[in-house]
Design a protein around this motif. Structure first.
Motif, PDB file in Angstrom:
ATOM      1  N   GLY A   6       0.809  -1.196   0.000  1.00 32.04           N
ATOM      2  CA  GLY A   6       0.000   0.000   0.000  1.00 32.04           C
ATOM      3  C   GLY A   6       0.849   1.256   0.000  1.00 32.04           C
ATOM      4  O   GLY A   6       2.062   1.226  -0.249  1.00 32.04           O
ATOM      5  N   TRP A   7       0.190   2.403   0.307  1.00 38.64           N
ATOM      6  CA  TRP A   7       0.903   3.676   0.206  1.00 38.64           C
ATOM      7  C   TRP A   7       1.955   3.800   1.306  1.00 38.64           C
ATOM      8  O   TRP A   7       3.003   4.422   1.088  1.00 38.64           O
ATOM      9  CB  TRP A   7      -0.087   4.835   0.250  1.00 38.64           C
ATOM     10  CG  TRP A   7      -0.782   5.029   1.576  1.00 38.64           C
ATOM     11  CD1 TRP A   7      -1.971   4.514   1.969  1.00 38.64           C
ATOM     12  CD2 TRP A   7      -0.301   5.815   2.669  1.00 38.64           C
ATOM     13  NE1 TRP A   7      -2.280   4.915   3.241  1.00 38.64           N
ATOM     14  CE2 TRP A   7      -1.271   5.730   3.703  1.00 38.64           C
ATOM     15  CE3 TRP A   7       0.834   6.598   2.887  1.00 38.64           C
ATOM     16  CZ2 TRP A   7      -1.126   6.367   4.917  1.00 38.64           C
ATOM     17  CZ3 TRP A   7       0.979   7.247   4.106  1.00 38.64           C
ATOM     18  CH2 TRP A   7       0.016   7.134   5.107  1.00 38.64           C
ATOM     19  N   ARG A   8       1.718   3.219   2.474  1.00 35.22           N
ATOM     20  CA  ARG A   8       2.726   3.292   3.538  1.00 35.22           C
ATOM     21  C   ARG A   8       3.996   2.560   3.130  1.00 35.22           C
ATOM     22  O   ARG A   8       5.108   3.058   3.343  1.00 35.22           O
ATOM     23  CB  ARG A   8       2.154   2.706   4.829  1.00 35.22           C
ATOM     24  CG  ARG A   8       1.072   3.547   5.487  1.00 35.22           C
ATOM     25  CD  ARG A   8       0.667   2.947   6.834  1.00 35.22           C
ATOM     26  NE  ARG A   8      -0.347   3.757   7.505  1.00 35.22           N
ATOM     27  CZ  ARG A   8      -1.648   3.626   7.315  1.00 35.22           C
ATOM     28  NH1 ARG A   8      -2.102   2.700   6.464  1.00 35.22           N
ATOM     29  NH2 ARG A   8      -2.498   4.408   7.956  1.00 35.22           N
ATOM     30  N   ARG A   9       3.841   1.371   2.592  1.00 35.72           N
ATOM     31  CA  ARG A   9       5.007   0.609   2.165  1.00 35.72           C
ATOM     32  C   ARG A   9       5.751   1.341   1.052  1.00 35.72           C
ATOM     33  O   ARG A   9       6.978   1.421   1.042  1.00 35.72           O
ATOM     34  CB  ARG A   9       4.581  -0.785   1.697  1.00 35.72           C
ATOM     35  CG  ARG A   9       5.743  -1.680   1.253  1.00 35.72           C
ATOM     36  CD  ARG A   9       5.204  -2.954   0.603  1.00 35.72           C
ATOM     37  NE  ARG A   9       6.296  -3.815   0.180  1.00 35.72           N
ATOM     38  CZ  ARG A   9       6.748  -4.845   0.863  1.00 35.72           C
ATOM     39  NH1 ARG A   9       6.225  -5.127   2.050  1.00 35.72           N
ATOM     40  NH2 ARG A   9       7.717  -5.596   0.394  1.00 35.72           N
ATOM     41  N   THR A  10       5.000   1.890   0.096  1.00 40.55           N
ATOM     42  CA  THR A  10       5.623   2.604  -1.017  1.00 40.55           C
ATOM     43  C   THR A  10       6.379   3.832  -0.503  1.00 40.55           C
ATOM     44  O   THR A  10       7.509   4.111  -0.939  1.00 40.55           O
ATOM     45  CB  THR A  10       4.553   3.020  -2.041  1.00 40.55           C
ATOM     46  OG1 THR A  10       3.883   1.847  -2.516  1.00 40.55           O
ATOM     47  CG2 THR A  10       5.184   3.749  -3.212  1.00 40.55           C
ATOM     48  N   ALA A  11       5.742   4.586   0.413  1.00 36.53           N
ATOM     49  CA  ALA A  11       6.415   5.765   0.968  1.00 36.53           C
ATOM     50  C   ALA A  11       7.661   5.364   1.750  1.00 36.53           C
ATOM     51  O   ALA A  11       8.702   6.044   1.673  1.00 36.53           O
ATOM     52  CB  ALA A  11       5.446   6.540   1.859  1.00 36.53           C
ATOM     53  N   ALA A  12       7.585   4.261   2.509  1.00 41.84           N
ATOM     54  CA  ALA A  12       8.748   3.810   3.288  1.00 41.84           C
ATOM     55  C   ALA A  12       9.892   3.400   2.366  1.00 41.84           C
ATOM     56  O   ALA A  12      11.058   3.741   2.608  1.00 41.84           O
ATOM     57  CB  ALA A  12       8.347   2.649   4.191  1.00 41.84           C
ATOM     58  N   THR A  67       8.820   7.825  -6.649  1.00 44.70           N
ATOM     59  CA  THR A  67       8.041   7.609  -5.429  1.00 44.70           C
ATOM     60  C   THR A  67       6.676   8.270  -5.527  1.00 44.70           C
ATOM     61  O   THR A  67       5.654   7.679  -5.148  1.00 44.70           O
ATOM     62  CB  THR A  67       8.804   8.146  -4.212  1.00 44.70           C
ATOM     63  OG1 THR A  67      10.070   7.487  -4.104  1.00 44.70           O
ATOM     64  CG2 THR A  67       8.007   7.908  -2.937  1.00 44.70           C
ATOM     65  N   LEU A 118       2.994   6.355  -5.472  1.00 45.67           N
ATOM     66  CA  LEU A 118       1.884   6.648  -4.574  1.00 45.67           C
ATOM     67  C   LEU A 118       0.584   6.856  -5.348  1.00 45.67           C
ATOM     68  O   LEU A 118      -0.493   6.421  -4.914  1.00 45.67           O
ATOM     69  CB  LEU A 118       2.208   7.876  -3.728  1.00 45.67           C
ATOM     70  CG  LEU A 118       3.339   7.693  -2.706  1.00 45.67           C
ATOM     71  CD1 LEU A 118       3.694   9.036  -2.065  1.00 45.67           C
ATOM     72  CD2 LEU A 118       2.943   6.684  -1.640  1.00 45.67           C
TER      73      LEU A 118
END
Length: 331
Positions: free
Chosen positions: A34-40, A75, A79
């Motif tokens: 999800g977006w958290r994993r992608t942002a991390a 990145t 997102l």
């Protein structure tokens, strides 16, 4: 990927310019998270880019700035891709829930017990991710006996599902109203002829189980498989096969009923041609009659599961046609 790029960059130095490859991390992250994993992952990629840029002495030049901007851009794109993917997944989940509700209306679960019969069903759709296709089945406990239909609609997809709905609706009504199976077949044939358009047709077999006997009406459908209590089997066939449902405009006569003994301990398997026409890698058809011994399992559902697994093993991959099996056991 980012670890490998970092190690190679440290090993060979800044001459090759591997820093932009660190953006591969946030590029692939939206595929699995999800977006958290992608942002991390994007943050880790940015830290590695800055760290390696300082190590290589590239941050004060154009190559360093391009690498940082590449990671930021990929990145951000990741997102956006995650948001679009999640929205499509939500829409697909909604469509599936509606389809499953339609399936429960169209192909209702058959009763586990119907008179002296124990029933079980196995259905495999040839359409990926679909749970319903052009095959149909129904079991109705009528005052005259247990009446059953198994059919195969020409074609696949939504049109086949619509045709299956026509056949099932007509059968459910006629099976409870008509005094004998021939009248059920006649009424079913008239209803289908009125509602089907063009060259659509449905092969079908109707069966009525009474005390120690089963009566069949066959509309161009594969012969049923009867397994006796002693392990022997037979494929009862009519003297002449009638044309499938929906082709009544050709003026052909109705099918003639034919009968077979059906006693306690016997089993009756009705199926569609997706079973018997399934081929292995060498083009050989599935030998259903030779696999009758697989139905010896005490539980009918387990017996059909064993037969289905054997079918898939024979094919060595997904089925190319819808495949339905209805098993009746005389208790």
């Amino acid at each position: 990927m980012m670890t490998l790029v970092s190690l190679v960059d440290i090993a060979i130095g800044p001459s090759v310019g591997l820093l932009p490859l660190l953006s591969l991390g946030p590029a692939f992250a939206p595929l699995v998270g999800g977006w958290r994993r992608t942002a991390a992952v994007g943050l880790v990629s940015m830290l590695l880019t800055v760290g390696l840029g300082l190590y290589d002495g590239l941050l004060d030049g154009a190559r360093g700035y391009v690498s940082v901007l590449s990671v930021l851009g990929v990145t951000a794109a990741g997102l956006v891709a995650v948001a679009m993917r999640q929205r499509r997944e939500a829409e697909l989940a909604s469509v599936r829930s509606i389809a499953e509700a339609a399936q429960r209306v169209l192909l209702k679960p058959v009763p586990r017990l119907a008179g002296q019969l124990r029933a079980a069903v196995s259905y495999t759709s040839a359409v990926a991710e679909a749970r319903i296709g052009g095959d149909l089945y129904e079991v109705v406990a009528a005052p005259q006996g247990v009446r059953v239909v198994v059919g195969d609609v020409q074609g696949k997809g939504l049109e086949a599902v619509e045709t299956a709905a026509v056949v099932l609706g007509a059968f459910r009504e006629a099976a409870l109203d008509e005094a004998d199976l021939t009248r059920v077949g006649h009424r079913l044939s008239r209803s289908v002829d009125r509602q089907l358009e063009g060259e659509k047709f449905v092969t079908a077999i109707l069966a009525e189980v009474t005390d120690h006997e089963v009566t069949f009406l066959n509309y161009g459908h594969p012969a049923p498989l009867v397994i006796r209590a002693d392990g022997s089997s037979a494929l009862p066939e009519p003297d002449v096969y009638a044309l499938p449902l929906g082709l009544g405009a050709h003026g052909t006569s109705e099918p003639r009923p034919y009968r077979a003994d059906f006693r306690p301990g016997d089993q009756l398997l009705l199926y569609t041609d997706g079973i018997t026409e399934a081929r292995d890698g060498e083009g050989r058809f599935y030998p259903l009659a030779d696999r009758a011994h697989l139905l010896k399992e005490h539980d009918p559902e387990s017996a059909l599961d064993a037969l289905r697994r054997d079918l898939l093993q024979h094919v060595g991959g997904p089925l190319q046609d819808d495949a339905a099996m209805l098993l009746l056991r005389y208790r």
